[in-house]
Design a protein around this motif. Structure first.
Motif, short mmCIF file in Angstrom:
data_model
loop_
_atom_site.label_atom_id
_atom_site.label_comp_id
_atom_site.label_asym_id
_atom_site.label_seq_id
_atom_site.Cartn_x
_atom_site.Cartn_y
_atom_site.Cartn_z
N LEU A 1 0.82 -1.08 -0.03
CA LEU A 1 0.05 0.11 -0.01
C LEU A 1 0.89 1.26 0.08
O LEU A 1 0.30 2.24 -0.82
N ARG A 2 2.08 1.15 0.86
CA ARG A 2 2.87 2.48 0.71
C ARG A 2 3.49 2.51 -0.50
O ARG A 2 3.81 3.78 -1.06
N GLN B 1 2.19 1.73 -3.62
CA GLN B 1 1.22 2.23 -4.27
C GLN B 1 1.00 3.70 -4.11
O GLN B 1 0.87 4.47 -5.04
N GLN B 2 0.93 4.09 -2.82
CA GLN B 2 0.75 5.49 -2.58
C GLN B 2 1.94 6.48 -3.12
O GLN B 2 1.77 7.48 -3.25
N GLU B 3 3.40 5.93 -2.81
CA GLU B 3 4.32 6.56 -3.21
C GLU B 3 4.32 7.01 -4.90
O GLU B 3 4.70 7.95 -5.40
N ARG C 1 1.63 9.38 -5.67
CA ARG C 1 2.26 10.63 -5.50
C ARG C 1 3.31 11.22 -6.72
O ARG C 1 3.28 12.43 -7.13
#
Length: 274
Positions: A241-242, A244-246, A249
């Protein structure tokens, strides 16, 4: 480590684990005992593997500990529901132990735990062995408590009662068991292996019960294999998840940069020359 020896019977040959019965024919008391043993063993094994990188330790689960020679042999054995012995080889003379024979091993368990299924009298029985000069006592078998305290001399002895959601701990001091008081977390430290023993209410094996479990010295619950797997799976999901978030962004940053560059071009400014 305390050394325990059998009573002298004037024999010239002391039998080993291959010559002694590995069972007295009794049944496991209830369906909770096996999963409880698995919890204790599975969660503690990573700790013991760090303490014993050479693999020299054993855990017994409802296995006989022979402490004296008797006829029949089973009368000279006790079978704690769970026990841990440090500094012994995994195999004995290349064979899996059928039982733990003190006169062949000479190392007593560090801790033994009994799971109460009755009223607890058997686990707290301090009856000494019979007086050889009194015939009426010859059939009297010494109680578990006496055997663990005076014969095998196990430093820590725990009595776990699932019905009371409680564990009673004893420590061998000056040749006698002294009952321990729990620490401020309500658990019992075992300093030699850096863990604490206490009660955890939760579900395992489709049973929600007050299970006997280990914690580390910082108060963190020691997880069993499936809990460790779940934790690793959750950690992997969080990492994904991190990531994917990075990535999202980064895409948003590129999109903003492209929009800004396009506006500059519309104003007659070459963004590449800035």
């Amino acid at each position: 480590m305390t050394v325990a020896k059998p009573f002298e019977l004037g024999v010239t040959h002391l039998p080993d684990h291959t010559e002694l019965p590995e069972s007295d024919g009794t049944f496991v008391k209830n369906f909770q005992e096996l999963p409880q043993s698995i919890i204790l063993t599975d969660s503690l094994r990573p700790v013991l593997q760090q303490i014993h990188p050479d693999g020299r330790y054993r855990i017994g689960q409802d296995c006989g500990i022979y402490w004296r020679l008797t006829d029949p042999p089973e009368r000279g054995a006790e079978a704690p529901d769970w026990f841990y012995v440090p500094n012994v080889p995994p195999l004995l003379n290349g064979q899996v132990r059928r039982s733990y024979v003190l006169w062949k091993e000479y190392v007593a368990p560090l801790i033994a735990i009994e799971f109460v299924s009755g009223n607890g009298s058997e686990e707290r029985d301090r009856t000494p062995p019979p007086d050889p000069d009194r015939e009426e006592q010859q059939e009297q078998k010494p109680g578990k408590f006496w055997v663990y305290e005076q014969a095998i001399r196990i430093p820590f002895y725990g009595i776990y009662e699932v019905k009371k959601a409680a564990v009673e701990m004893y420590h061998l001091e000056d040749n006698r068991y002294q009952r321990l008081s729990p620490n401020d977390r309500g658990r019992y430290p075992i300093p030699q292996i850096g863990v604490e023993l206490g009660i955890w209410q939760g579900e395992y094996d489709e049973m929600n019960l007050p299970w006997l479990r280990w914690w580390d010295s910082e108060g963190n619950l020691l997880l069993i294999g499936e809990e460790r797997a779940q934790q690793e799976s959750l950690r992997a999901q969080q990492e994904s998840l991190r990531a994917q978030q990075e990535s999202l962004r980064a895409d948003e940053e590129r999109l903003r940069a492209d929009r800004l560059a396009e506006k500059l071009r519309q104003m007659g400014i070459n963004p590449d020359e800035l």
